[in-house]
Design a protein around this motif. Structure first.
Motif, PDB file in Angstrom:
ATOM      1  N   GLY A  47     -52.153  42.364  74.936  1.00 37.33           N
ATOM      2  CA  GLY A  47     -53.330  42.379  76.496  1.00 37.33           C
ATOM      3  C   GLY A  47     -53.439  43.160  76.924  1.00 37.33           C
ATOM      4  N   GLY A  48     -52.108  44.586  77.603  1.00 36.12           N
ATOM      5  CA  GLY A  48     -52.596  45.261  77.530  1.00 36.12           C
ATOM      6  C   GLY A  48     -54.068  46.553  76.729  1.00 36.12           C
ATOM      7  N   ALA A  49     -54.157  46.237  75.829  1.00 35.26           N
ATOM      8  CA  ALA A  49     -55.669  46.882  74.600  1.00 35.26           C
ATOM      9  C   ALA A  49     -56.375  45.983  75.055  1.00 35.26           C
ATOM     10  CB  ALA A  49     -54.975  46.393  73.696  1.00 35.26           C
ATOM     11  N   VAL A  50     -56.188  44.610  75.330  1.00 32.63           N
ATOM     12  CA  VAL A  50     -57.382  44.329  76.068  1.00 32.63           C
ATOM     13  C   VAL A  50     -58.191  44.190  76.780  1.00 32.63           C
ATOM     14  CG1 VAL A  50     -58.447  41.431  75.856  1.00 32.63           C
ATOM     15  CG2 VAL A  50     -57.251  42.011  73.723  1.00 32.63           C
ATOM     16  N   GLY A  51     -57.480  43.716  77.958  1.00 38.31           N
ATOM     17  CA  GLY A  51     -57.657  44.062  79.648  1.00 38.31           C
ATOM     18  C   GLY A  51     -57.707  45.482  79.841  1.00 38.31           C
ATOM     19  N   LEU A  52     -57.796  46.841  79.081  1.00 32.99           N
ATOM     20  CA  LEU A  52     -57.631  47.960  79.562  1.00 32.99           C
ATOM     21  C   LEU A  52     -58.871  47.787  79.350  1.00 32.99           C
ATOM     22  CD1 LEU A  52     -57.549  50.578  81.215  1.00 32.99           C
ATOM     23  CD2 LEU A  52     -56.593  51.736  78.835  1.00 32.99           C
ATOM     24  N   ALA A  53     -59.588  47.392  78.122  1.00 26.15           N
ATOM     25  CA  ALA A  53     -61.180  47.915  77.602  1.00 26.15           C
ATOM     26  C   ALA A  53     -61.976  46.543  77.961  1.00 26.15           C
ATOM     27  CB  ALA A  53     -60.988  47.429  76.467  1.00 26.15           C
ATOM     28  N   LEU A  54     -61.413  45.466  78.198  1.00 25.35           N
ATOM     29  CA  LEU A  54     -62.182  44.577  79.079  1.00 25.35           C
ATOM     30  C   LEU A  54     -62.740  45.583  80.776  1.00 25.35           C
ATOM     31  CD1 LEU A  54     -61.240  41.359  78.240  1.00 25.35           C
ATOM     32  CD2 LEU A  54     -63.300  42.726  77.789  1.00 25.35           C
ATOM     33  N   LEU A  60     -52.052  43.452  63.031  1.00 29.28           N
ATOM     34  CA  LEU A  60     -52.004  43.747  64.020  1.00 29.28           C
ATOM     35  C   LEU A  60     -52.610  44.923  64.698  1.00 29.28           C
ATOM     36  CD1 LEU A  60     -48.406  42.086  65.608  1.00 29.28           C
ATOM     37  CD2 LEU A  60     -50.904  40.766  66.409  1.00 29.28           C
ATOM     38  N   THR A  61     -52.281  45.541  63.663  1.00 25.41           N
ATOM     39  CA  THR A  61     -52.810  47.082  64.395  1.00 25.41           C
ATOM     40  C   THR A  61     -53.936  47.080  64.166  1.00 25.41           C
ATOM     41  OG1 THR A  61     -50.652  47.688  63.012  1.00 25.41           O
ATOM     42  CG2 THR A  61     -52.259  49.552  63.200  1.00 25.41           C
ATOM     43  N   LEU A  62     -54.786  46.928  63.434  1.00 23.55           N
ATOM     44  CA  LEU A  62     -56.062  46.608  62.654  1.00 23.55           C
ATOM     45  C   LEU A  62     -56.680  45.914  64.299  1.00 23.55           C
ATOM     46  CD1 LEU A  62     -56.360  45.641  59.227  1.00 23.55           C
ATOM     47  CD2 LEU A  62     -57.112  47.888  60.562  1.00 23.55           C
ATOM     48  N   VAL A  63     -56.089  45.043  64.940  1.00 24.94           N
ATOM     49  CA  VAL A  63     -56.941  44.036  66.019  1.00 24.94           C
ATOM     50  C   VAL A  63     -56.520  45.163  66.954  1.00 24.94           C
ATOM     51  CG1 VAL A  63     -56.212  42.296  67.383  1.00 24.94           C
ATOM     52  CG2 VAL A  63     -56.320  41.760  64.901  1.00 24.94           C
ATOM     53  N   VAL A  64     -55.542  45.450  66.981  1.00 27.26           N
ATOM     54  CA  VAL A  64     -55.510  46.460  68.691  1.00 27.26           C
ATOM     55  C   VAL A  64     -55.901  47.470  68.230  1.00 27.26           C
ATOM     56  CG1 VAL A  64     -53.546  47.717  69.959  1.00 27.26           C
ATOM     57  CG2 VAL A  64     -52.914  46.034  68.509  1.00 27.26           C
ATOM     58  N   PHE A  65     -56.237  48.291  67.163  1.00 28.65           N
ATOM     59  CA  PHE A  65     -57.078  49.406  66.975  1.00 28.65           C
ATOM     60  C   PHE A  65     -58.463  49.406  67.544  1.00 28.65           C
ATOM     61  CE2 PHE A  65     -60.496  51.567  64.432  1.00 28.65           C
ATOM     62  CZ  PHE A  65     -60.336  52.597  64.380  1.00 28.65           C
ATOM     63  N   ALA A 110     -53.330  55.856  70.502  1.00 30.36           N
ATOM     64  CA  ALA A 110     -52.591  56.349  69.346  1.00 30.36           C
ATOM     65  C   ALA A 110     -51.146  55.686  69.451  1.00 30.36           C
ATOM     66  CB  ALA A 110     -51.948  57.157  68.744  1.00 30.36           C
ATOM     67  N   TYR A 111     -50.312  55.814  70.312  1.00 36.66           N
ATOM     68  CA  TYR A 111     -49.039  54.795  70.510  1.00 36.66           C
ATOM     69  C   TYR A 111     -49.093  53.096  71.113  1.00 36.66           C
ATOM     70  CZ  TYR A 111     -44.833  53.729  73.036  1.00 36.66           C
ATOM     71  OH  TYR A 111     -43.461  53.814  74.682  1.00 36.66           O
ATOM     72  N   VAL A 112     -50.199  53.220  71.806  1.00 31.87           N
ATOM     73  CA  VAL A 112     -50.865  51.298  71.962  1.00 31.87           C
ATOM     74  C   VAL A 112     -51.386  50.647  70.575  1.00 31.87           C
ATOM     75  CG1 VAL A 112     -51.752  50.198  72.520  1.00 31.87           C
ATOM     76  CG2 VAL A 112     -51.447  51.798  74.333  1.00 31.87           C
ATOM     77  N   VAL A 113     -51.670  51.876  69.923  1.00 28.37           N
ATOM     78  CA  VAL A 113     -52.279  51.152  68.303  1.00 28.37           C
ATOM     79  C   VAL A 113     -51.046  50.716  67.553  1.00 28.37           C
ATOM     80  CG1 VAL A 113     -53.302  50.658  66.220  1.00 28.37           C
ATOM     81  CG2 VAL A 113     -54.009  51.689  68.538  1.00 28.37           C
ATOM     82  N   THR A 114     -49.868  50.902  67.528  1.00 27.34           N
ATOM     83  CA  THR A 114     -48.963  51.258  66.386  1.00 27.34           C
ATOM     84  C   THR A 114     -47.703  50.680  67.226  1.00 27.34           C
ATOM     85  OG1 THR A 114     -47.806  53.433  66.822  1.00 27.34           O
ATOM     86  CG2 THR A 114     -49.405  53.525  65.539  1.00 27.34           C
TER      87      THR A 114
END
Length: 467
Positions: free
Chosen positions: A412-419, A217-222, A60-64
């Motif tokens: 990048g953090g959201a994508v990287g951690l997910a990958l 951007l919020t929807l993409v990160v989510f 939630a912190y990362v997304v917003t």
């Protein structure tokens, strides 16, 4: 009177108290990302989170934060840096107080989202205050090194502080500790920083562009946080992808017609900012993801409690801080690009060295060579990244420039951690020890390869530029 014309002249001056306040603000942003990691088991048990939902205390912190950074950057430029600094620290104080008193999962997730909005306002305000208070060159580089030490070290120190607080006072303390710090920063910011100049009425805020960019951007990160765990074909994932794309296309259309766009195209002619934006995404996808996997290793494989896990992050925090302080003299001697290449390469070697050291019965000492190398690389690359992002940017665009680079950092953090989690076969707190070890080693291999590829690409770009 224009905002740029009214800027106080940044000259060669002693750094003084302002840089300490700005570094502490950056420390708060970084701590709030990582401090909850070691507290997650107690938060889950205390508030009744399901295993499925507990990750959203971090996400939630990362997304917003990722969604609102462009808005925060332009707000600092047009509405005032000091004003945004004070507002953001006040948001941190209020949301942290509510978080420490939360009695339900829903309230805590709302608090984490509010803290993310505070971070998206505070980060560009803090960075643009540094870049307009201190002259470009050695003085600003020294200020950025102090600020960078607080930010990069906070990613590791947060786990240490979180472990100490949870061990002694329970999970609410990781939120309540923010309250006096944030309030003090708000007061000091109001006292120390010059009053914001009158707003230039010839410059428009581009509210439509800001809303479209923030929503998209919020929807993409989510999507990038939600879909890897829950599935890319679920209705929620498809809805987030579709609406995110619509808002980003709308944002592009608005920007083409806006007289004063949220993201001026001229900024992408600045090579330093473009390179910094690319490195920021890689940095966050790799270096910033490491605490997640090390926390899993320490707690779920080795069985360490929150306090001991936190202590394990003390050395990385110290070495990262040392790396950031070595940045300015290294930039002066070797150049910014060489420092970036060296930092990424050291991180690649360090991540690779951790692979054989991660085992069910290995000692902490066996981890030290890899931890030291990756922490030195993280600290030096972090400093060089923000020096590059600020170089050659006009004072009136410093906020949005930092917003662009920091948005790349968050996405990048959201994508990287997910990958990395996907590459590690979706490991988590409930995985078996054998699956955790295999997954963590795989993630470290991928991390090392990504950093090595980034270093090689930057080196080739340097040679192409010089030839």
């Amino acid at each position: 009177m224009s905002a740029t014309a009214a800027e106080p002249t940044a000259g060669s001056r002693r750094l003084g108290l302002p840089v300490v306040v700005l570094a502490l603000a950056q420390l708060v942003i970084s701590l709030d990302y990582s401090i909850v990691y070691v507290a997650l088991p107690e938060i889950g048990a205390g508030l009744g989170f399901s295993d499925h939902d507990l990750q959203w205390v971090v996400s939630a912190y990362v997304v917003t934060t990722g969604g609102f950074l462009l808005l925060g950057g332009r707000a600092a430029d047009l509405l005032g840096r000091r004003r945004m600094f004070v507002l953001a620290t006040a948001i941190y104080a209020a949301s942290s107080l509510i978080g420490g008193l939360a009695q339900s999962p829903g309230v805590l997730l709302a608090v984490r989202a509010a803290q993310g909005i505070g971070g998206s306002l505070l980060f560009p305000a803090t960075l643009s205050l540094i870049n307009t208070t201190y002259a470009e060159g050695p003085v600003r580089n020294r200020a950025l090194a102090i600020w960078a030490a607080a930010g990069a070290g906070g990613l590791c120190f947060g786990s240490l502080l979180g472990g100490v607080l949870v061990h002694g006072y329970g999970w609410p303390s990781v939120f309540l500790v923010n309250v006096p710090v944030a309030l003090t920063l708000a007061v000091l910011g109001r006292m120390l920083f010059p009053a914001d100049p009158p707003r230039d009425r010839t410059r428009r805020f581009d509210a439509a562009g800001a809303l479209a960019a923030t929503a998209g951007l919020t929807l993409v990160v989510f999507l990038l946080v939600y879909a890897p765990a829950q599935g890319w074909t679920r209705s929620t994932s498809l809805a987030a992808a579709g609406m995110g794309l619509v808002f980003l296309v709308l944002f592009a259309a608005i920007e083409r017609r806006a007289p004063d766009p949220l993201v001026p195209v001229r900024l992408f002619l600045n090579r330093g900012l473009v390179k910094a934006t690319a490195v920021a995404a890689l940095f966050s996808a790799t270096f910033s993801s490491l605490p997640y996997f090390l926390t899993l290793y320490f707690q779920a494989v080795r069985g360490y409690d929150a306090f001991v896990t936190g202590l394990c992050f003390l050395l990385p925090a110290v070495v990262v801080a040392a790396g950031t302080q070595a940045g300015p003299p290294a930039v002066a001697r070797f150049g910014m690009l060489r420092l970036l290449v060296g930092g990424l390469a050291a991180g690649a070697v360090g991540a690779l060295a951790l692979v054989p050291a991660v085992s069910s019965d290995g000692s902490y000492l066996s981890l030290l060579p890899g931890i030291v190398l990756i922490s030195l690389g993280q600290g030096s690359a972090w400093t060089a990244l923000w020096i590059a992002a600020a170089s050659g940017i006009a004072p009136g665009d410093q906020g949005i420039a930092s917003g662009i680079a920091s948005t790349s950092l968050q996405v990048g953090g959201a994508v990287g951690l997910a990958l990395l989690v996907a590459a590690a076969s979706g490991i988590g707190q409930q995985s078996s020890s054998a699956d955790l070890l295999d997954g963590i080693r795989t993630a470290l291999f991928v991390m090392s390869g990504a950093l090595a590829l980034g270093a090689l690409t930057a080196l080739m770009a340097r040679r192409a530029t010089s030839s």
